[in-house]
Motif scaffolding. Structure first.
Motif, short mmCIF file in Angstrom:
data_model
loop_
_atom_site.label_atom_id
_atom_site.label_comp_id
_atom_site.label_asym_id
_atom_site.label_seq_id
_atom_site.Cartn_x
_atom_site.Cartn_y
_atom_site.Cartn_z
N ALA A 213 0.85 -1.20 0.00
CA ALA A 213 0.00 0.00 0.00
C ALA A 213 0.88 1.25 0.00
O ALA A 213 1.81 1.36 0.81
CB ALA A 213 -0.91 0.00 1.22
N ILE A 214 0.61 2.15 -0.92
CA ILE A 214 1.35 3.42 -1.02
C ILE A 214 0.37 4.51 -0.60
O ILE A 214 -0.56 4.85 -1.35
CB ILE A 214 1.86 3.66 -2.46
N ILE A 215 0.58 5.06 0.60
CA ILE A 215 -0.42 5.94 1.21
C ILE A 215 0.08 7.38 1.24
O ILE A 215 1.10 7.69 1.87
CB ILE A 215 -0.76 5.45 2.63
N GLY A 216 -0.64 8.24 0.55
CA GLY A 216 -0.31 9.66 0.51
C GLY A 216 -0.90 10.38 1.72
O GLY A 216 -2.08 10.20 2.03
N CYS A 217 -0.10 11.20 2.37
CA CYS A 217 -0.51 11.92 3.58
C CYS A 217 -0.42 13.42 3.33
O CYS A 217 0.61 13.91 2.83
CB CYS A 217 0.39 11.54 4.76
N TRP A 218 -1.48 14.14 3.67
CA TRP A 218 -1.55 15.58 3.43
C TRP A 218 -1.96 16.32 4.71
O TRP A 218 -2.76 15.79 5.50
CB TRP A 218 -2.60 15.90 2.38
N PRO A 219 -1.50 17.56 4.88
CA PRO A 219 -2.09 18.40 5.91
C PRO A 219 -3.48 18.87 5.46
O PRO A 219 -3.67 19.20 4.28
CB PRO A 219 -1.11 19.58 6.00
N GLU A 220 -4.43 18.88 6.37
CA GLU A 220 -5.77 19.36 6.03
C GLU A 220 -5.75 20.78 5.47
O GLU A 220 -6.58 21.14 4.65
CB GLU A 220 -6.67 19.33 7.27
N ASN A 221 -4.77 21.57 5.90
CA ASN A 221 -4.72 22.97 5.50
C ASN A 221 -4.25 23.18 4.06
O ASN A 221 -4.43 24.27 3.52
CB ASN A 221 -3.82 23.76 6.45
N ASP A 222 -3.62 22.17 3.45
CA ASP A 222 -3.09 22.37 2.10
C ASP A 222 -2.97 21.04 1.36
O ASP A 222 -1.88 20.57 1.06
CB ASP A 222 -1.71 23.05 2.18
N PRO A 223 -4.10 20.42 1.02
CA PRO A 223 -4.08 19.11 0.35
C PRO A 223 -4.25 19.23 -1.16
O PRO A 223 -5.14 18.60 -1.76
CB PRO A 223 -5.27 18.40 0.99
N ALA A 224 -3.41 20.03 -1.81
CA ALA A 224 -3.65 20.38 -3.21
C ALA A 224 -3.74 19.17 -4.13
O ALA A 224 -4.72 19.01 -4.86
CB ALA A 224 -2.55 21.33 -3.69
N LEU A 225 -2.72 18.32 -4.13
CA LEU A 225 -2.73 17.20 -5.07
C LEU A 225 -3.83 16.19 -4.72
O LEU A 225 -4.42 15.57 -5.62
CB LEU A 225 -1.36 16.52 -5.10
N GLU A 226 -4.12 16.02 -3.44
CA GLU A 226 -5.20 15.10 -3.08
C GLU A 226 -6.53 15.55 -3.67
O GLU A 226 -7.29 14.75 -4.20
CB GLU A 226 -5.30 14.97 -1.56
N HIS A 227 -6.83 16.84 -3.57
CA HIS A 227 -8.06 17.36 -4.16
C HIS A 227 -8.09 17.10 -5.67
O HIS A 227 -9.13 16.74 -6.23
CB HIS A 227 -8.18 18.86 -3.90
N SER A 228 -6.94 17.30 -6.32
CA SER A 228 -6.86 17.07 -7.76
C SER A 228 -7.11 15.61 -8.11
O SER A 228 -7.81 15.29 -9.07
CB SER A 228 -5.50 17.53 -8.29
N LEU A 229 -6.51 14.70 -7.32
CA LEU A 229 -6.71 13.28 -7.58
C LEU A 229 -8.18 12.90 -7.45
O LEU A 229 -8.71 12.13 -8.26
CB LEU A 229 -5.86 12.45 -6.61
N LYS A 230 -8.86 13.47 -6.47
CA LYS A 230 -10.28 13.16 -6.28
C LYS A 230 -11.14 13.79 -7.37
O LYS A 230 -12.18 13.24 -7.75
CB LYS A 230 -10.72 13.61 -4.89
N ALA A 231 -10.68 14.94 -7.89
CA ALA A 231 -11.42 15.61 -8.95
C ALA A 231 -11.16 15.00 -10.32
O ALA A 231 -11.92 15.24 -11.27
CB ALA A 231 -11.07 17.10 -8.99
N GLY A 232 -10.08 14.23 -10.44
CA GLY A 232 -9.73 13.63 -11.71
C GLY A 232 -9.00 14.57 -12.65
O GLY A 232 -8.77 14.25 -13.81
N LYS A 233 -8.62 15.74 -12.15
CA LYS A 233 -7.85 16.70 -12.94
C LYS A 233 -7.16 17.67 -11.97
O LYS A 233 -7.56 17.78 -10.81
CB LYS A 233 -8.76 17.49 -13.88
N ILE A 234 -6.13 18.34 -12.45
CA ILE A 234 -5.41 19.28 -11.60
C ILE A 234 -6.26 20.53 -11.41
O ILE A 234 -6.67 21.17 -12.38
CB ILE A 234 -4.04 19.64 -12.19
N ILE A 235 -6.53 20.85 -10.15
CA ILE A 235 -7.35 22.02 -9.83
C ILE A 235 -6.63 22.88 -8.81
O ILE A 235 -5.73 22.43 -8.11
CB ILE A 235 -8.74 21.60 -9.27
N GLU A 236 -7.03 24.14 -8.72
CA GLU A 236 -6.49 25.04 -7.70
C GLU A 236 -7.26 24.83 -6.40
O GLU A 236 -8.46 24.58 -6.40
CB GLU A 236 -6.61 26.50 -8.15
N VAL A 237 -6.52 24.93 -5.29
CA VAL A 237 -7.12 24.72 -3.97
C VAL A 237 -6.74 25.90 -3.08
O VAL A 237 -5.57 26.32 -3.06
CB VAL A 237 -6.60 23.41 -3.35
#
Length: 333
Positions: A213-237
Motif C-alpha cells: 500500500a502506497i499511502i499519501g498523507c496531506w495536511p488538512e490545510n493544504d491538500p492540493a494534489l489530493e483534491h486534484s486526484l479526487k477531482a480527476g484533474k489538476i485544480i487550484e485549492v
C-alpha cells in the motif's frame, strides 16, 4: 527516462517499467554521493499503534531531506554542454538546498526562485550552499511557474522539484532501499506536496513488492494534489498556513506526477495541524530526533490509519529535518 516535463494523460505499464529502470540506474549511479539512510524500528510507535513501525530516516540525508536524491540524479544526467550555464529551480527550501549542494559538487551554478513565505532558515541555507536565491511576493506555485518562464527565456534547464522524470527517478531510490532493508513491507506512508517522492517510491515498489500500500498523507490545510486526484484533474485549492511548509503549494498544470499518483497511490489521508504537532513531539520524545512538519504529516497519517494495519509491517518516511529551532520548539510545546 526523458527529461521532458510533458505529461501523458495516463501512464501505462511500459512507461512505469521505464521509470523503474531509471530508478534502478539512479540507485546504482548515485553512490556514494547520496547516502543510504537507515530504516529503524520504532518501539514506541509500534506499541501505540499495534503495527510494526519502521522509520525511513530521510531527515539524515545530505542537506537534511530526501530532495538530495532527485537533485543529484538530475545534475548527474545534465549534458556536459549545459553544465556551465547552470540551472534554474523553484523551491520552498529543501529542493533548493539539495540542488545547490549537488550543483556545487558538479560545478553547476544554481539559481532558485522562491516565494517570500518560504522559511528564512531554508533561504539562508540555500545561499550558504552557493545558490543565487530570488524571492518573489507570490505563492509557491507562482514562484514555480515564474522560474520555468525564466529558465526558458534564459535558455537554461529548469529543474522542477517534482515535475521531472529524472528527479522522480532519484526520489525513487528510497523505494529501492526500502525493499533492500525490509522486503516484506505491507504499507508505506509518505507526505505529499508535488508528488515526486511518492511517485518514485510507488514506481519502485510496484515491481519489487507488488501489493504494498502506497499511502499519501496531506495536511488538512493544504491538500492540493489530493483534491486534484479526487477531482480527476489538476485544480487550484485554497490553502491555509501549515507547519508542513515542505509540502505547501499547488501542482503545476500538466505535471507528470498527477497521472503517476493516479496509477500508484493506493490510499490517502489528511491530518490536522494539532496531529502534525503531536507527531513531531512524539518523534522528538521517543526517537530523540528533530523533524520538520512534512515528516510529521507522514507520522500522523500512519497513526490515523493504524487500525487498518494491525500486526502489519509499515514504513513511515521521515522526509526532512529543516525547521527553525524556535518554530520546532513552539510546535512541540
Amino acid at each position: 527516462m526523458p527529461a521532458a516535463t510533458v505529461s501523458p494523460t495516463v501512464v501505462d505499464a511500459p512507461y512505469l517499467d521505464a521509470l523503474h529502470e531509471a530508478i534502478k540506474q539512479a540507485h546504482a549511479a548515485l553512490r556514494p554521493a547520496v547516502g543510504i539512510t537507515p530504516l529503524t524500528y520504532s518501539a514506541s510507535l509500534s506499541a501505540q499503534t499495534g503495527c510494526e513501525v519502521l522509520l525511513k530516516c530521510e531527515h539524515l540525508q545530505h542537506t537534511g531531506s530526501f530532495k538530495f536524491r532527485g537533485a543529484s540524479n538530475k545534475i548527474r544526467l545534465l549534458p556536459a554542454d549545459q553544465r556551465g550555464n547552470g540551472v534554474i529551480a523553484a523551491s520552498s527550501g529543501n529542493h533548493g538546498q539539495a540542488l545547490a549542494l549537488a550543483g556545487k559538487a558538479a560545478g553547476v551554478p544554481v539559481k532558485v526562485y522562491t516565494a517570500t513565505s518560504a522559511s528564512p532558515y531554508k533561504i539562508a541555507a540555500m545561499r550558504a550552499l552557493g545558490a543565487e536565491v530570488i524571492g518573489l511576493p507570490i505563492d509557491p506555485l507562482g514562484a514555480e511557474l515564474e522560474a520555468g518562464r525564466q529558465a526558458k527565456a534564459q535558455g537554461v534547464p529548469f529543474v522542477s522539484p517534482y515535475n521531472d522524470p529524472q528527479v522522480i527517478a532519484g526520489q525513487g531510490t528510497i523505494g529501492m532501499e526500502l525493499f533492500e532493508q525490509a522486503p516484506d513491507l505491507d504499507a508505506v506512508f509518505v507526505a505529499v506536496g508535488g508528488g515526486g517522492m511518492i511517485a518514485g517510491i510507488g514506481a519502485a515498489l510496484r515491481v519489487l513488492k507488488p501489493g504494498t500500500a502506497i499511502i499519501g498523507c496531506w495536511p488538512e490545510n493544504d491538500p492540493a494534489l489530493e483534491h486534484s486526484l479526487k477531482a480527476g484533474k489538476i485544480i487550484e485549492v485554497d490553502a491555509r498556513d501549515t507547519l508542513s511548509d515542505g509540502t505547501a503549494g499547488g501542482v503545476e498544470p500538466g505535471a507528470i506526477t498527477f497521472p503517476l499518483c493516479q496509477a500508484l497511490v493506493t490510499d490517502t489521508v489528511r491530518v490536522s495541524e494539532a496531529e502534525i504537532r503531536a507527531a513531531m513531539r512524539e518523534i522528538a520524545s521517543s526517537e530523540r530526533w528533530i523533524i520538520e512538519g512534512a515528516a510529521g504529516v507522514a507520522v500522523a497519517g500512519m497513526k490515523k490509519l493504524a487500525e487498518r494495519y494491525q500486526g502489519k509491517r509499515v514504513a513511515v518516511i521521515l522526509c526532512g529535518r529543516n525547521i527553525v529551532l524556535d518554530k520546532f520548539l513552539e510546535a512541540i510545546g
